[in-house]
Design a protein around this motif. Structure first.
Motif, PDB file in Angstrom:
ATOM      1  N   LEU A  18       0.776  -1.339   0.140  1.00  0.00           N
ATOM      2  CA  LEU A  18       0.056   0.031  -0.151  1.00  0.00           C
ATOM      3  C   LEU A  18       0.845   1.204   0.200  1.00  0.00           C
ATOM      4  CD1 LEU A  18      -2.853  -0.838   2.442  1.00  0.00           C
ATOM      5  CD2 LEU A  18      -2.820  -1.079  -0.093  1.00  0.00           C
ATOM      6  N   ASN A  19       1.950   1.347   0.951  1.00  0.00           N
ATOM      7  CA  ASN A  19       2.619   2.340   0.850  1.00  0.00           C
ATOM      8  C   ASN A  19       4.262   1.741   0.928  1.00  0.00           C
ATOM      9  OD1 ASN A  19       0.926   4.728   1.191  1.00  0.00           O
ATOM     10  ND2 ASN A  19       0.306   3.513   2.988  1.00  0.00           N
ATOM     11  N   PRO A  20       5.011   2.415   0.012  1.00  0.00           N
ATOM     12  CA  PRO A  20       6.586   1.776   0.294  1.00  0.00           C
ATOM     13  C   PRO A  20       7.329   2.320   1.597  1.00  0.00           C
ATOM     14  CG  PRO A  20       6.437   3.778  -1.128  1.00  0.00           C
ATOM     15  CD  PRO A  20       4.962   3.435  -0.937  1.00  0.00           C
ATOM     16  N   LEU A  21       8.405   1.489   1.911  1.00  0.00           N
ATOM     17  CA  LEU A  21       9.181   2.108   3.157  1.00  0.00           C
ATOM     18  C   LEU A  21       9.764   3.426   2.857  1.00  0.00           C
ATOM     19  CD1 LEU A  21      11.199  -1.153   3.841  1.00  0.00           C
ATOM     20  CD2 LEU A  21       9.237  -0.367   4.862  1.00  0.00           C
ATOM     21  N   GLU A  22       9.609   4.256   4.079  1.00  0.00           N
ATOM     22  CA  GLU A  22       9.931   5.717   3.803  1.00  0.00           C
ATOM     23  C   GLU A  22      11.398   5.736   3.382  1.00  0.00           C
ATOM     24  OE1 GLU A  22       9.409   7.791   7.610  1.00  0.00           O
ATOM     25  OE2 GLU A  22       7.740   6.401   8.191  1.00  0.00           O
ATOM     26  N   GLU A  23      11.871   6.503   2.733  1.00  0.00           N
ATOM     27  CA  GLU A  23      13.157   6.741   2.314  1.00  0.00           C
ATOM     28  C   GLU A  23      14.162   6.760   3.557  1.00  0.00           C
ATOM     29  OE1 GLU A  23      14.463   6.536  -0.728  1.00  0.00           O
ATOM     30  OE2 GLU A  23      12.440   6.147  -1.487  1.00  0.00           O
ATOM     31  N   GLU A  24      13.877   7.529   4.552  1.00  0.00           N
ATOM     32  CA  GLU A  24      14.663   7.714   5.697  1.00  0.00           C
ATOM     33  C   GLU A  24      14.836   6.383   6.403  1.00  0.00           C
ATOM     34  OE1 GLU A  24      13.771  10.630   8.540  1.00  0.00           O
ATOM     35  OE2 GLU A  24      13.217  12.057   6.729  1.00  0.00           O
ATOM     36  N   LEU A  25      13.849   5.486   6.464  1.00  0.00           N
ATOM     37  CA  LEU A  25      13.785   4.184   7.066  1.00  0.00           C
ATOM     38  C   LEU A  25      14.862   3.439   5.997  1.00  0.00           C
ATOM     39  CD1 LEU A  25      13.497   1.948   9.113  1.00  0.00           C
ATOM     40  CD2 LEU A  25      11.282   1.544   7.652  1.00  0.00           C
ATOM     41  N   LEU A  26      14.724   3.344   4.848  1.00  0.00           N
ATOM     42  CA  LEU A  26      15.717   2.502   4.070  1.00  0.00           C
ATOM     43  C   LEU A  26      17.015   2.955   4.100  1.00  0.00           C
ATOM     44  CD1 LEU A  26      13.486   2.338   0.756  1.00  0.00           C
ATOM     45  CD2 LEU A  26      14.067   0.523   2.326  1.00  0.00           C
ATOM     46  N   ALA A  27      17.431   4.259   4.233  1.00  0.00           N
ATOM     47  CA  ALA A  27      18.631   4.875   4.403  1.00  0.00           C
ATOM     48  C   ALA A  27      19.246   4.445   5.630  1.00  0.00           C
ATOM     49  CB  ALA A  27      18.635   6.432   4.212  1.00  0.00           C
ATOM     50  N   PHE A  28      18.477   4.411   6.666  1.00  0.00           N
ATOM     51  CA  PHE A  28      18.696   4.117   8.376  1.00  0.00           C
ATOM     52  C   PHE A  28      19.031   2.571   8.255  1.00  0.00           C
ATOM     53  CE2 PHE A  28      18.050   2.298  12.506  1.00  0.00           C
ATOM     54  CZ  PHE A  28      18.837   2.905  13.038  1.00  0.00           C
ATOM     55  N   LEU A  29      18.402   1.629   7.429  1.00  0.00           N
ATOM     56  CA  LEU A  29      18.610   0.212   7.328  1.00  0.00           C
ATOM     57  C   LEU A  29      20.036  -0.215   6.683  1.00  0.00           C
ATOM     58  CD1 LEU A  29      15.085  -1.198   6.803  1.00  0.00           C
ATOM     59  CD2 LEU A  29      16.454  -1.615   8.541  1.00  0.00           C
ATOM     60  N   ASP A  30      20.230   0.887   5.574  1.00  0.00           N
ATOM     61  CA  ASP A  30      21.335   0.505   4.513  1.00  0.00           C
ATOM     62  C   ASP A  30      22.557   0.980   5.595  1.00  0.00           C
ATOM     63  OD1 ASP A  30      19.985  -0.386   2.574  1.00  0.00           O
ATOM     64  OD2 ASP A  30      19.788   1.438   1.594  1.00  0.00           O
ATOM     65  N   SER A  31      22.489   2.037   6.491  1.00  0.00           N
ATOM     66  CA  SER A  31      23.536   2.733   6.958  1.00  0.00           C
ATOM     67  C   SER A  31      24.592   1.806   8.013  1.00  0.00           C
ATOM     68  CB  SER A  31      23.050   3.974   7.583  1.00  0.00           C
ATOM     69  OG  SER A  31      22.469   3.839   8.710  1.00  0.00           O
ATOM     70  N   GLY A  32      24.112   0.812   8.402  1.00  0.00           N
ATOM     71  CA  GLY A  32      24.740  -0.111   9.557  1.00  0.00           C
ATOM     72  C   GLY A  32      24.197  -1.234   9.701  1.00  0.00           C
ATOM     73  N   SER A  33      24.465  -2.070  10.957  1.00  0.00           N
ATOM     74  CA  SER A  33      24.239  -3.271  11.185  1.00  0.00           C
ATOM     75  C   SER A  33      22.550  -3.597  11.467  1.00  0.00           C
ATOM     76  CB  SER A  33      24.846  -3.672  12.607  1.00  0.00           C
ATOM     77  OG  SER A  33      24.554  -2.830  13.615  1.00  0.00           O
ATOM     78  N   PRO A  34      22.104  -4.784  11.523  1.00  0.00           N
ATOM     79  CA  PRO A  34      20.677  -4.860  11.471  1.00  0.00           C
ATOM     80  C   PRO A  34      20.071  -4.518  12.920  1.00  0.00           C
ATOM     81  CG  PRO A  34      21.570  -6.783  10.589  1.00  0.00           C
ATOM     82  CD  PRO A  34      22.887  -5.949  10.839  1.00  0.00           C
ATOM     83  N   PRO A  35      19.234  -3.546  12.862  1.00  0.00           N
ATOM     84  CA  PRO A  35      18.663  -3.113  14.101  1.00  0.00           C
ATOM     85  C   PRO A  35      17.778  -4.000  14.905  1.00  0.00           C
ATOM     86  CG  PRO A  35      17.403  -2.195  12.374  1.00  0.00           C
ATOM     87  CD  PRO A  35      18.416  -3.019  11.986  1.00  0.00           C
ATOM     88  N   ILE A  36      17.699  -3.741  16.156  1.00  0.00           N
ATOM     89  CA  ILE A  36      16.414  -4.367  17.067  1.00  0.00           C
ATOM     90  C   ILE A  36      15.296  -3.356  16.767  1.00  0.00           C
ATOM     91  CG2 ILE A  36      15.766  -5.083  19.346  1.00  0.00           C
ATOM     92  CD1 ILE A  36      18.694  -5.160  20.044  1.00  0.00           C
ATOM     93  N   VAL A  37      14.330  -4.025  16.483  1.00  0.00           N
ATOM     94  CA  VAL A  37      12.676  -3.511  16.371  1.00  0.00           C
ATOM     95  C   VAL A  37      11.992  -3.508  17.480  1.00  0.00           C
ATOM     96  CG1 VAL A  37      10.924  -3.431  14.942  1.00  0.00           C
ATOM     97  CG2 VAL A  37      12.706  -3.913  13.795  1.00  0.00           C
TER      98      VAL A  37
END
Length: 414
Positions: free
Chosen positions: A236-255
């Motif tokens: 319905l809505n793509p992942l936010e660009e800021e979220l994608l950038a955060f995921l790409d910028s480091g190790s896998p996060p804890i949600v």
């Protein structure tokens, strides 16, 4: 065929019905969602007809009530404020749309008005239970707030506890308003509302797999377990660009998420942010109600309003949440270790089943503090046994076809 889906509750209650409705629509059926007006936008986005049986303002008012999340009072507050007011609107909506031979109703545990429509109008009805906590048994019982139901306890002692709950809480709360409405439509009074009556004699659908909760010998004979539907608004809505950038910028996060309906999660998010610092891990705090999130977050911890779990969790290290069945099932699908802070409703039982499966741990709300959260997560993240078990459950889920089973049962009532 026209399918009327009755989903009373929060997003955790509505999302499975949307996933089911999309599968039914793909099979050529016309789908109408009956739910709180809060979910009208979602229903329209996926192409469903929509009927509000509870206003968006009423829904938000219920969420703002802190007692709705109380371990013991939560049941009373939610039934009084969010279930009883839906009985008549649900019945009227079904009555207005029922065409004999062309309509089937599929209703959630809390969709009591649909049961009245079945009895008064002869509407074909499937009762849907999203979690096993609603099934009573003399054998293996759920973990319920205020009740002591270990497997070894004799059946009569288990039944006596349910009798006390019915006599002191459930029947006094529900019987008066329900039977008053039933009299208004020419139906006799009922009792045993949540012990027997609320289940459709035509079909009961459990939207969880048997490996999560094995059917007990004394469950209703018309029960069919399909599996987790795993709908999460993906597409319905793509992942936010800021979220994608955060995921790409480091190790896998804890949600971290305390659930879509939580408005009182400040302590949860504070502990989450501090735990990430103690662990030296990145974190994502998920909620559409940003006022709960600390104003200042440490480096590597970010808040986002929403993300489909099926897209986010495969890129995460672990999942920390409230124990809602929908969130937990997405954690299983992603193969993640899970830490749960159960509060009320089905959450304590879901947490117990998670522990028994070896795929996670739980902390009480009182013990959910940064140091204990960090310690529990460190143990989960460093366990090769937990990692292997999580992979096994993800593989098992990937092989299941829950919506096909569910649709076959529903179509069989036409």
């Amino acid at each position: 065929m026209r399918i009327l889906l009755v989903a009373v509750g929060s997003a955790g209650d509505v999302h499975p019905f949307v996933g089911l409705g999309l599968q039914l629509a793909a099979r050529g059926h016309r789908v109408t969602l009956l739910a709180s007006g809060y979910f009208e936008k979602l229903a329209r986005q996926v192409g469903f007809d929509f009927v509000p049986v509870f206003s968006a303002d009423e829904f938000l008012a219920l969420l703002k009530n802190p007692l709705a999340w109380h371990r013991f009072r939560g049941f009373i507050e939610c039934f009084r404020g969010g279930v009883l007011p839906t009985i008549e609107p649900t019945y009227r909506a079904i009555a207005d749309r029922y065409v004999p031979g062309e309509t089937v109703v599929v209703a959630s545990t809390l969709g009591i008005g649909a049961r009245c429509a079945q009895e008064r109008l002869g509407v074909p009805l499937v009762s849907v239970h999203l979690s096993p906590s609603v099934f009573r048994s003399d054998y293996q019982n759920p973990v319920l707030p205020g009740m002591f139901l270990p497997d070894w306890l004799p059946g009569p002692l288990k039944r006596s506890q349910y009798w006390l709950a019915d006599t002191l809480v459930i029947e006094p709360l529900l019987r008066g308003p329900l039977n008053e409405f039933r009299r208004s439509i020419g139906l006799p009074p009922v009792k045993g509302i949540l012990s027997q009556w609320h289940n459709s004699p035509q079909g009961i659908l459990g939207l969880f797999p048997s490996w999560f909760a094995a059917p007990q010998p004394d469950w209703p004979a018309q029960t069919v377990l399909a599996g987790f539907p795993l709908y999460d608004e993906r597409g319905l809505n793509p992942l936010e660009e800021e979220l994608l950038a955060f995921l790409d910028s480091g190790s896998p996060p804890i949600v971290f998420t305390p659930g879509s309906a939580m408005l009182h999660g400040r302590e949860f998010f504070q502990a989450a942010a501090e735990a990430c610092v103690l662990l030296g891990r990145r974190g994502i705090l998920l909620t559409r109600f940003a006022e709960q999130v600390p104003r200042t977050l440490p480096a590597g911890v970010r808040h986002f309003s929403y993300a489909p779990f099926s897209e986010l969790l495969p890129r995460a290290a672990a999942l920390v949440h409230h124990g809602g069945i929908g969130t937990m099932s997405q954690g299983f699908a992603a193969g993640l270790p899970q830490l749960v802070m159960p509060m009320s409703f089905d959450q304590p039982d879901n947490a117990a089943r998670l522990r028994r499966l070896g795929a996670g741990a739980s902390l009480s709300r009182k013990r959910f503090r940064a140091t204990t959260v960090a310690a529990a997560l460190a143990e989960l993240l460093n366990s090769s046994q937990v990692a292997a078990r999580c992979r096994q459950l993800a593989e098992r889920l990937a092989a299941e076809r829950p919506l096909e089973t569910a649709c076959n049962l529903i179509e069989g009532l036409a």
